[in-house]
Design a protein around this motif. Structure first.
Motif, PDB file in Angstrom:
ATOM      1  N   ASP A  63     -40.424   2.639   7.931  1.00 14.49           N
ATOM      2  CA  ASP A  63     -41.402   2.471   9.018  1.00 14.49           C
ATOM      3  C   ASP A  63     -40.882   1.509  10.088  1.00 14.49           C
ATOM      4  O   ASP A  63     -41.033   1.763  11.292  1.00 14.49           O
ATOM      5  CB  ASP A  63     -42.740   1.958   8.464  1.00 14.49           C
ATOM      6  N   GLU A  64     -40.276   0.406   9.656  1.00 19.45           N
ATOM      7  CA  GLU A  64     -39.714  -0.552  10.621  1.00 19.45           C
ATOM      8  C   GLU A  64     -38.571   0.092  11.397  1.00 19.45           C
ATOM      9  O   GLU A  64     -38.421  -0.115  12.604  1.00 19.45           O
ATOM     10  CB  GLU A  64     -39.211  -1.797   9.896  1.00 19.45           C
ATOM     11  N   PHE A  65     -37.773   0.857  10.688  1.00 17.89           N
ATOM     12  CA  PHE A  65     -36.638   1.541  11.300  1.00 17.89           C
ATOM     13  C   PHE A  65     -37.110   2.493  12.400  1.00 17.89           C
ATOM     14  O   PHE A  65     -36.612   2.462  13.532  1.00 17.89           O
ATOM     15  CB  PHE A  65     -35.880   2.308  10.212  1.00 17.89           C
ATOM     16  N   MET A  66     -38.079   3.329  12.093  1.00 20.76           N
ATOM     17  CA  MET A  66     -38.571   4.308  13.070  1.00 20.76           C
ATOM     18  C   MET A  66     -39.220   3.630  14.274  1.00 20.76           C
ATOM     19  O   MET A  66     -39.100   4.108  15.401  1.00 20.76           O
ATOM     20  CB  MET A  66     -39.565   5.264  12.409  1.00 20.76           C
ATOM     21  N   ALA A  67     -39.876   2.495  14.039  1.00 17.76           N
ATOM     22  CA  ALA A  67     -40.550   1.787  15.130  1.00 17.76           C
ATOM     23  C   ALA A  67     -39.564   1.330  16.199  1.00 17.76           C
ATOM     24  O   ALA A  67     -39.916   1.243  17.382  1.00 17.76           O
ATOM     25  CB  ALA A  67     -41.319   0.595  14.579  1.00 17.76           C
ATOM     26  N   LYS A  68     -38.325   1.063  15.803  1.00 18.19           N
ATOM     27  CA  LYS A  68     -37.313   0.598  16.756  1.00 18.19           C
ATOM     28  C   LYS A  68     -36.886   1.693  17.737  1.00 18.19           C
ATOM     29  O   LYS A  68     -36.239   1.406  18.748  1.00 18.19           O
ATOM     30  CB  LYS A  68     -36.078   0.089  16.003  1.00 18.19           C
ATOM     31  N   PHE A  69     -37.252   2.937  17.454  1.00 13.39           N
ATOM     32  CA  PHE A  69     -36.899   4.047  18.337  1.00 13.39           C
ATOM     33  C   PHE A  69     -38.008   4.369  19.339  1.00 13.39           C
ATOM     34  O   PHE A  69     -37.878   5.311  20.122  1.00 13.39           O
ATOM     35  CB  PHE A  69     -36.579   5.303  17.511  1.00 13.39           C
ATOM     36  N   GLY A  70     -39.091   3.622  19.296  1.00 14.01           N
ATOM     37  CA  GLY A  70     -40.170   3.864  20.246  1.00 14.01           C
ATOM     38  C   GLY A  70     -41.007   5.081  19.890  1.00 14.01           C
ATOM     39  O   GLY A  70     -41.137   5.455  18.717  1.00 14.01           O
ATOM     40  N   LYS A  71     -41.547   5.707  20.915  1.00 16.56           N
ATOM     41  CA  LYS A  71     -42.528   6.789  20.706  1.00 16.56           C
ATOM     42  C   LYS A  71     -41.942   7.999  19.982  1.00 16.56           C
ATOM     43  O   LYS A  71     -42.692   8.777  19.371  1.00 16.56           O
ATOM     44  CB  LYS A  71     -43.112   7.223  22.047  1.00 16.56           C
ATOM     45  N   ASN A  72     -40.640   8.206  20.038  1.00 17.46           N
ATOM     46  CA  ASN A  72     -40.027   9.356  19.371  1.00 17.46           C
ATOM     47  C   ASN A  72     -39.640   9.073  17.920  1.00 17.46           C
ATOM     48  O   ASN A  72     -39.161   9.970  17.214  1.00 17.46           O
ATOM     49  CB  ASN A  72     -38.783   9.821  20.139  1.00 17.46           C
ATOM     50  N   GLY A  73     -39.869   7.852  17.480  1.00 19.33           N
ATOM     51  CA  GLY A  73     -39.411   7.458  16.158  1.00 19.33           C
ATOM     52  C   GLY A  73     -40.001   8.258  15.009  1.00 19.33           C
ATOM     53  O   GLY A  73     -39.317   8.551  14.024  1.00 19.33           O
ATOM     54  N   ARG A  74     -41.273   8.640  15.120  1.00 23.26           N
ATOM     55  CA  ARG A  74     -41.923   9.348  14.012  1.00 23.26           C
ATOM     56  C   ARG A  74     -41.290  10.703  13.757  1.00 23.26           C
ATOM     57  O   ARG A  74     -41.417  11.244  12.656  1.00 23.26           O
ATOM     58  CB  ARG A  74     -43.410   9.539  14.304  1.00 23.26           C
ATOM     59  N   PHE A  75     -40.617  11.256  14.751  1.00 28.74           N
ATOM     60  CA  PHE A  75     -39.954  12.552  14.572  1.00 28.74           C
ATOM     61  C   PHE A  75     -38.941  12.486  13.425  1.00 28.74           C
ATOM     62  O   PHE A  75     -38.661  13.487  12.771  1.00 28.74           O
ATOM     63  CB  PHE A  75     -39.246  12.963  15.871  1.00 28.74           C
ATOM     64  N   MET A  76     -38.422  11.313  13.155  1.00 28.43           N
ATOM     65  CA  MET A  76     -37.355  11.146  12.170  1.00 28.43           C
ATOM     66  C   MET A  76     -37.851  11.085  10.735  1.00 28.43           C
ATOM     67  O   MET A  76     -37.041  11.031   9.810  1.00 28.43           O
ATOM     68  CB  MET A  76     -36.572   9.858  12.460  1.00 28.43           C
ATOM     69  N   SER A  77     -39.160  11.103  10.527  1.00 32.69           N
ATOM     70  CA  SER A  77     -39.702  10.798   9.194  1.00 32.69           C
ATOM     71  C   SER A  77     -39.178  11.726   8.101  1.00 32.69           C
ATOM     72  O   SER A  77     -38.835  11.271   7.005  1.00 32.69           O
ATOM     73  CB  SER A  77     -41.235  10.831   9.226  1.00 32.69           C
ATOM     74  N   HIS A  78     -39.099  13.016   8.362  1.00 34.60           N
ATOM     75  CA  HIS A  78     -38.629  13.954   7.335  1.00 34.60           C
ATOM     76  C   HIS A  78     -37.144  13.757   7.037  1.00 34.60           C
ATOM     77  O   HIS A  78     -36.720  13.806   5.875  1.00 34.60           O
ATOM     78  CB  HIS A  78     -38.895  15.396   7.772  1.00 34.60           C
TER      79      HIS A  78
END
Length: 415
Positions: A63-78
């Protein structure tokens, strides 16, 4: 044309970290894989990563990792769920590369050498019987009767699936030409505006060039434009002959280059004093003066700043640094305190993609299935790595994304 009649299960275009991992992942799924690279060797940019030390990933939670990418970060979850930082370290351990996070955050190979990484990946590609063709300049990609046909100057390649792992536009000397964006557009995909990122910046003011030897630890940078007032970042800053660099600048460049495309200049305010406000600075200086009433302004300021920086602050405020603080004109004294709190600098440019480590922008995410990295427009077309519209800061973020997205694309290839 040795490959003319062979139809591969998947052809991966681009021999960077994303393409290499996609090839390995697909091969582990018992797919026949061909990896095409335009340079004479694969992984040229990976070799240069982190000054040759290869910062592979970091120790943040997902979660911390994805947050560093901004609004597109959640795309990386899978992609991260399938292959996170621990999985990456385990993978490298399995191919003979131990990793370490000496500072508790950044993960490097134990030997701090990208050469170790490249050798291990080469060996793994060979073990899995991935065919690698280098020095291949692709001219066209077409899809006919569910088969992708790739033509180069000297060959024709066929595949049931292709993975575009062509990277961005940064470091053209290492093979970046933006081919992937062209191929994506030819298949009907939208590509966002593209901007260079992660690089030094040029400033209008050149007076801090004399401070090149001094690193400002935990400097705070913020944009002095009302519309972008929320943009703020903290980190180490270094001065150059033409402007500023250092980790905080490389990261902040991601935010500034799109703004520079709209404005000729971007005014910044920089705190060299970890955010101390004017009252705190004045109180500190007052105590210093009480301890040593005969001290000069420069001597007072060196209790807060490196000598070279303190001198330049005096120059900006048109103050004689050899004068005593009490003898300074009231207006200049007020300006000094204000400038010590937030020093103005104006960003006027950069070197473009020439020395940009990454590209901001890419293939539009809404047209890609985040569960597989497959195109929503063209069956059998996959994307991974920097070619898509995802970019992160320094610290192993972008390499982890390349490996994770490459792994996901390769393992979910459907025939």
């Amino acid at each position: 044309m040795q490959e003319k009649n062979k139809v591969f299960d998947v052809i991966v275009i681009g021999g960077g970290p994303a393409g290499i991992m996609a090839s390995i992942s697909a091969a582990k799924e018992n797919k026949s894989v061909l990896l095409l690279e335009k340079l004479s060797k694969i992984a040229a940019k990976l070799k240069a990563t982190g000054g040759g030390k290869c910062n592979l990933t970091n120790t943040l939670s997902t979660d911390e990792f994805m947050a560093k990418f901004g609004k597109n970060g959640r795309f990386m979850s899978h992609a991260l769920e399938a292959f996170n930082a621990n999985d990456l370290r385990d993978f490298f351990a399995s191919i003979g590369v131990e990793t370490i996070a000496r500072d508790g955050f950044r993960v490097f190979p134990l030997e701090h050498s990208s050469g170790i990484i490249l050798k291990a990946l080469d060996d793994e590609l060979e073990r899995l019987k991935v065919k690698v063709d280098c020095s291949v300049e692709i001219q066209t990609i077409q899809k006919k009767d569910d088969i992708f046909i790739i033509t180069s100057q000297s060959n024709i390649y066929k595949s049931k699936n292709i993975i575009l792992a062509t990277g961005g536009l940064g470091y053209p000397t290492l093979g970046a030409t933006g081919d992937g964006y062209i191929f994506a557009k030819e298949f009907g995909h939208e590509v966002t505006s593209l901007h260079p990122a992660m690089m030094p910046l040029f400033t209008k003011e050149k007076n801090f060039a004399a401070c090149k030897a001094d690193t400002i630890a935990k400097a705070i940078l913020k944009v002095d434009i009302a519309k972008y007032k929320k943009l703020k970042l903290t980190g180490d800053l270094i001065f150059t002959n033409n402007g500023i660099r250092g980790p905080v600048v490389l990261d902040f460049a991601r935010e500034l280059t799109p703004i520079l495309a709209k404005y000729d200049e971007v005014p910044l305010l920089i705190s060299f004093l970890k955010g101390k406000n004017e009252e705190q600075i004045y109180t500190h200086l007052k105590k210093e003066i009480e301890k040593n009433p005969t001290a000069t302004v420069l001597e007072n300021l060196t209790s807060l700043l490196a000598l070279s920086v303190a001198q330049e602050i005096c120059n900006i405020c048109e103050i004689n640094s050899a004068e005593k603080f009490k003898n300074i004109d009231g207006i200049k004294r007020e300006k000094l305190i204000k400038t010590l709190a937030w020093t103005p600098l104006t960003v006027i440019g950069h070197e473009g993609f020439k020395n940009a480590m990454i590209t901001r922008g890419g293939v539009e995410l809404k047209e890609i299935d985040s569960k597989t990295m497959q195109s929503k427009l063209i069956d059998g077309l996959y994307f991974c790595g920097e070619v898509v519209n995802i970019d992160g800061p320094c610290g192993g973020y972008n390499l982890q994304w390349s490996f994770s997205s490459g792994n996901l694309a390769g393992k979910t290839i459907s025939l």
